[in-house]
Design a protein around this motif. Structure first.
Motif, PDB file in Angstrom:
ATOM      1  N   SER A   1      -8.906  -2.038   3.823  1.00 46.66           N
ATOM      2  CA  SER A   1      -7.484  -2.324   4.032  1.00 46.66           C
ATOM      3  C   SER A   1      -7.134  -3.726   3.560  1.00 46.66           C
ATOM      4  N   LEU A   2      -7.987  -4.699   3.883  1.00 47.74           N
ATOM      5  CA  LEU A   2      -7.732  -6.079   3.447  1.00 47.74           C
ATOM      6  C   LEU A   2      -7.784  -6.189   1.925  1.00 47.74           C
ATOM      7  N   SER A   3      -8.718  -5.493   1.302  1.00 45.85           N
ATOM      8  CA  SER A   3      -8.826  -5.552  -0.160  1.00 45.85           C
ATOM      9  C   SER A   3      -7.575  -4.990  -0.831  1.00 45.85           C
ATOM     10  N   LEU A   4      -7.008  -3.923  -0.260  1.00 46.53           N
ATOM     11  CA  LEU A   4      -5.764  -3.389  -0.806  1.00 46.53           C
ATOM     12  C   LEU A   4      -4.633  -4.410  -0.670  1.00 46.53           C
ATOM     13  N   LEU A   5      -4.657  -5.199   0.395  1.00 45.53           N
ATOM     14  CA  LEU A   5      -3.602  -6.184   0.600  1.00 45.53           C
ATOM     15  C   LEU A   5      -3.715  -7.348  -0.388  1.00 45.53           C
ATOM     16  N   VAL A   6      -4.913  -7.846  -0.614  1.00 39.85           N
ATOM     17  CA  VAL A   6      -5.087  -9.083  -1.389  1.00 39.85           C
ATOM     18  C   VAL A   6      -5.506  -8.823  -2.827  1.00 39.85           C
ATOM     19  N   ALA A   7      -5.539  -7.570  -3.265  1.00 42.45           N
ATOM     20  CA  ALA A   7      -6.042  -7.271  -4.616  1.00 42.45           C
ATOM     21  C   ALA A   7      -5.235  -7.994  -5.686  1.00 42.45           C
ATOM     22  N   GLN A   8      -3.913  -7.964  -5.573  1.00 45.96           N
ATOM     23  CA  GLN A   8      -3.087  -8.614  -6.586  1.00 45.96           C
ATOM     24  C   GLN A   8      -3.301 -10.122  -6.579  1.00 45.96           C
ATOM     25  N   ALA A   9      -3.384 -10.708  -5.405  1.00 49.47           N
ATOM     26  CA  ALA A   9      -3.594 -12.159  -5.318  1.00 49.47           C
ATOM     27  C   ALA A   9      -4.960 -12.553  -5.858  1.00 49.47           C
ATOM     28  N   LEU A  10      -6.000 -11.781  -5.527  1.00 43.95           N
ATOM     29  CA  LEU A  10      -7.335 -12.093  -6.038  1.00 43.95           C
ATOM     30  C   LEU A  10      -7.402 -11.940  -7.555  1.00 43.95           C
ATOM     31  N   ALA A  11      -6.668 -10.970  -8.102  1.00 43.78           N
ATOM     32  CA  ALA A  11      -6.668 -10.794  -9.549  1.00 43.78           C
ATOM     33  C   ALA A  11      -5.926 -11.925 -10.262  1.00 43.78           C
ATOM     34  N   LEU A  12      -4.927 -12.511  -9.582  1.00 51.02           N
ATOM     35  CA  LEU A  12      -4.151 -13.593 -10.207  1.00 51.02           C
ATOM     36  C   LEU A  12      -4.795 -14.962 -10.028  1.00 51.02           C
ATOM     37  N   TRP A  13      -5.600 -15.128  -8.997  1.00 45.82           N
ATOM     38  CA  TRP A  13      -6.131 -16.448  -8.666  1.00 45.82           C
ATOM     39  C   TRP A  13      -6.920 -17.100  -9.812  1.00 45.82           C
ATOM     40  N   PRO A  14      -7.815 -16.381 -10.523  1.00 41.56           N
ATOM     41  CA  PRO A  14      -8.573 -17.060 -11.602  1.00 41.56           C
ATOM     42  C   PRO A  14      -7.736 -17.405 -12.824  1.00 41.56           C
TER      43      PRO A  14
ATOM     44  N   ALA B   1       2.105  -4.862  -1.309  1.00 43.54           N
ATOM     45  CA  ALA B   1       1.524  -6.208  -1.309  1.00 43.54           C
ATOM     46  C   ALA B   1       1.592  -6.837  -2.697  1.00 43.54           C
ATOM     47  N   ALA B   2       1.420  -6.044  -3.738  1.00 38.26           N
ATOM     48  CA  ALA B   2       1.485  -6.588  -5.094  1.00 38.26           C
ATOM     49  C   ALA B   2       2.876  -7.120  -5.397  1.00 38.26           C
ATOM     50  N   GLN B   3       3.916  -6.395  -5.010  1.00 33.41           N
ATOM     51  CA  GLN B   3       5.273  -6.862  -5.267  1.00 33.41           C
ATOM     52  C   GLN B   3       5.602  -8.100  -4.437  1.00 33.41           C
ATOM     53  N   VAL B   4       5.154  -8.114  -3.172  1.00 38.58           N
ATOM     54  CA  VAL B   4       5.390  -9.297  -2.342  1.00 38.58           C
ATOM     55  C   VAL B   4       4.708 -10.518  -2.959  1.00 38.58           C
ATOM     56  N   THR B   5       3.483 -10.346  -3.431  1.00 40.55           N
ATOM     57  CA  THR B   5       2.756 -11.462  -4.033  1.00 40.55           C
ATOM     58  C   THR B   5       3.480 -12.002  -5.258  1.00 40.55           C
ATOM     59  N   LEU B   6       3.994 -11.122  -6.099  1.00 39.34           N
ATOM     60  CA  LEU B   6       4.700 -11.571  -7.304  1.00 39.34           C
ATOM     61  C   LEU B   6       6.001 -12.287  -6.951  1.00 39.34           C
ATOM     62  N   VAL B   7       6.713 -11.777  -5.944  1.00 43.52           N
ATOM     63  CA  VAL B   7       7.975 -12.405  -5.564  1.00 43.52           C
ATOM     64  C   VAL B   7       7.743 -13.777  -4.946  1.00 43.52           C
ATOM     65  N   GLU B   8       6.606 -13.955  -4.259  1.00 43.69           N
ATOM     66  CA  GLU B   8       6.321 -15.219  -3.583  1.00 43.69           C
ATOM     67  C   GLU B   8       5.603 -16.228  -4.478  1.00 43.69           C
TER      68      GLU B   8
ATOM     69  N   VAL C   1       5.364 -17.299   7.471  1.00 45.34           N
ATOM     70  CA  VAL C   1       6.179 -16.195   7.979  1.00 45.34           C
ATOM     71  C   VAL C   1       5.609 -14.849   7.545  1.00 45.34           C
ATOM     72  N   LEU C   2       4.916 -14.830   6.420  1.00 45.30           N
ATOM     73  CA  LEU C   2       4.388 -13.575   5.897  1.00 45.30           C
ATOM     74  C   LEU C   2       3.217 -13.036   6.715  1.00 45.30           C
ATOM     75  N   VAL C   3       2.759 -13.792   7.717  1.00 47.88           N
ATOM     76  CA  VAL C   3       1.741 -13.263   8.623  1.00 47.88           C
ATOM     77  C   VAL C   3       2.243 -11.984   9.286  1.00 47.88           C
ATOM     78  N   VAL C   4       3.522 -11.934   9.590  1.00 55.03           N
ATOM     79  CA  VAL C   4       4.081 -10.781  10.316  1.00 55.03           C
ATOM     80  C   VAL C   4       3.981  -9.500   9.489  1.00 55.03           C
ATOM     81  N   PRO C   5       4.558  -9.421   8.285  1.00 52.01           N
ATOM     82  CA  PRO C   5       4.431  -8.158   7.541  1.00 52.01           C
ATOM     83  C   PRO C   5       3.005  -7.845   7.128  1.00 52.01           C
ATOM     84  N   PHE C   6       2.246  -8.854   6.713  1.00 48.78           N
ATOM     85  CA  PHE C   6       0.871  -8.602   6.294  1.00 48.78           C
ATOM     86  C   PHE C   6       0.028  -8.058   7.453  1.00 48.78           C
ATOM     87  N   ALA C   7       0.142  -8.681   8.616  1.00 51.90           N
ATOM     88  CA  ALA C   7      -0.654  -8.239   9.758  1.00 51.90           C
ATOM     89  C   ALA C   7      -0.244  -6.839  10.199  1.00 51.90           C
TER      90      ALA C   7
END
Length: 540
Positions: A152-165, A283-290, A357-363
């Motif tokens: 579940s966590l990997s699905l949430l952070v996949a976009q962020a982990l792919a963009l980080w490098p 999560a991918a769309q939220v990451t791009l917007v933020e 603030v994004l702790v709420v939707p992510f959690a």
């Protein structure tokens, strides 16, 4: 005379040092699942300015997106392969393919080679997912909970982990090999797990049943159809309406396929489809917007919400696995309802310049997904589990298609950068609304399917009990069976009391089969006279 094959018995040190195998497997789950899931996002557009001029950039971006179709087509076949290969071998093979794609990514200089590298990575990730699930299936309960929480966590952070490098890179090929060091660590852990498994004893492993093989292969049919639609969308230039309609039909098809089987497997299939369609695309769309360029906190401001959500998700999965093993029928809908609440929070709180603030939707989304999947997995076998996983990864691509269709509709007629930003935010809000209704519909569908299955079970039980004049068959539980009252007047109803093998109270011998049977004439056997008692002599 044929000599039977020699069976290797488990090592004597196996039970004593089984915790070593569990620790290595837990570390492998933590390292391997994120590597498998980050194969999904297509991030080549972020480094488009670094692409050489002699390469067709649009075609290169299309081939870069082949990892997800390859992954979702591989999962059902890898699940079938669990019947023939050990999970330790499959996990190692999958990570070897991921490592090979990392190594070859540095030499991919054409559209064809990029496509090959991404397909190889998708195949490796598609092997890792079901193999790791099977590896933790019969281990300590915390390991399966860890798998669900990390998934579940990997699905949430996949976009962020792919963009980080990609921050500040000078070579576009980094998108093909984002984490080579982490891949090496995961590969070393897979090798250590194989050695520990061989040394500590090759225990029996769960495999899908023979009858589940066809169902797993059937899951590849909608996966292939969704992959064709996704590739056609990227190559044929379809409009938004056909994309949205086909994506919606894909979700309906996955739910229809998941509605077959036992009631508990239906709940798991619905939960898997809901998590796949909603979690990663949202999560991918939220990451791009933020991102910082759009006024958000950027990736550095999102790691705390990601970390808090991950800890809560793994903790919720462990609690459900440990203390609520028989509550899947109400915990799974409750978890999906938490995901709906998370999507509502996305619509209300995003975009936000404050990342905390994004702790709420992510959690809410991660905890909901972890609770739903953990509770539903506790009621099924490994065959139904990997079948649901196949539907989940296919749902990820269907969710991306649906979100892409919404974005295409919002971007139609955009002429300025501000309109583009507004389009991104508007598409996210519309997607949160659509995703929420999709999950609510899946909750209702799962409830209806569960209620119908319960009614059919009750009807079957009532029909099987019968009320005829004679009931010759005995119940398994040793319950008394009474004949119907519609007998001729004066005839005593016959009572058959089946006795277990060890007697009515677990001691004694079984009754003969002909004992207590009625005579052919239909009358009750005569009761023998009472035997002479010594007390009669004493009283006289």
């Amino acid at each position: 005379m044929a000599v039977p094959p020699i069976q290797r018995s488990p090592s004597a040190a196996g039970p004593r040092f089984a915790w070593v195998l569990d620790v290595v497997l837990g570390l492998l789950i933590v390292a391997a699942l994120p590597l498998a899931i980050i194969s999904i996002p297509n991030t080549l557009s972020v480094v488009a300015r670094l692409l050489p001029g002699d390469i067709d950039q649009v075609a290169l971006m299309r081939t870069h997106g082949l990892a997800l179709p390859a992954l979702l087509l591989t999962v059902p076949f890898a699940a079938v392969a669990l019947r023939r290969f050990r999970t330790a071998h499959l996990v190692l093979a999958g990570l070897v393919l991921v490592a090979a794609s990392d190594a070859a990514g540095g030499y991919a200089g054409s559209e064809f080679l990029v496509g090959v590298v991404r397909v190889v990575r998708g195949v490796g990730a598609g092997i890792v997912l079901p193999a790791t699930l099977a590896a933790v299936w019969d281990r300590v309960p915390a390991l399966r909970a860890l798998w669900v929480g990390m998934f579940s966590l990997s699905l949430l952070v996949a976009q962020a982990l792919a963009l980080w490098p990609l921050d500040g890179v000078s070579d576009w090929k980094i998108t093909l090999q984002p984490y080579p060091m982490a891949t090496g660590v995961a590969l070393a852990l897979a090798a250590a797990y194989l050695v520990a498994w061989m040394v500590l004893g090759r225990a029996a492993e769960p495999v899908p049943g023979v009858g589940e093989r066809g169902r797993l292969l059937l899951a590849a049919v909608p996966a292939g159809g969704i992959a064709v639609v996704a590739i056609s969308t990227a190559t044929e230039g379809w409009r938004s309406v056909p994309v949205i309609v086909l994506a919606a039909l894909a979700v309906v098809g996955l739910l229809a396929l998941g509605s077959f089987g036992a009631p508990e497997s239906r709940m798991l299939a619905c939960s898997m489809v809901a998590v796949g369609v909603v979690l990663l695309p949202s999560a991918a769309q939220v990451t791009l917007v933020e991102m910082g360029g759009l006024g958000g906190p950027g990736l550095r401001g999102l790691w705390i919400p990601y970390g808090v959500a991950g800890v809560l998700g793994v903790g919720a999965s462990v609690l459900v696995r440990r203390y609520a093993r028989a509550a899947g029928r109400w915990l799974a809908p409750l978890g999906l309802s938490s995901m709906v609440a998370g999507l509502c929070a996305v619509r209300l709180l995003v975009p936000s310049a404050d990342g905390l603030v994004l702790v709420v939707p992510f959690a809410l989304m991660v905890v909901g997904a972890a609770v739903a999947l953990t509770s539903a997995l506790q009621e099924v076998g490994i065959g139904a589990a990997v079948f649901g996983l196949s539907l989940c990864v296919a749902g990820v691509l269907a969710g991306f298609l649906l979100g892409t269709g919404v974005q295409m509709a919002m971007f139609d007629g955009v002429r300025s950068a501000q309109e583009l930003v507004d389009g991104f935010v508007g598409a996210l809000h519309w997607w949160a609304l659509i995703g929420g209704f999709v999950v609510v519909g899946i909750i209702v569908l799962a409830s209806v399917l569960g209620r119908r299955s319960g009614e059919s079970e009750v009807a079957a039980a009532d029909g099987g009990s019968g009320s005829g004049p004679e009931m010759a068959s005995a119940c398994d539980g040793g319950a008394a069976e009474l004949a119907d009252e519609d007998r001729p007047t004066g005839e005593v109803p016959r009572v058959v009391v089946p006795v277990p093998v060890k007697g009515a109270f677990g001691q004694g011998e079984p009754l003969p089969e002909d004992e207590g049977a009625a005579d052919p004439g239909g009358t009750v056997p005569a009761v023998p006279p009472q035997a002479h008692s010594p007390e009669d002599d004493a009283s006289s």
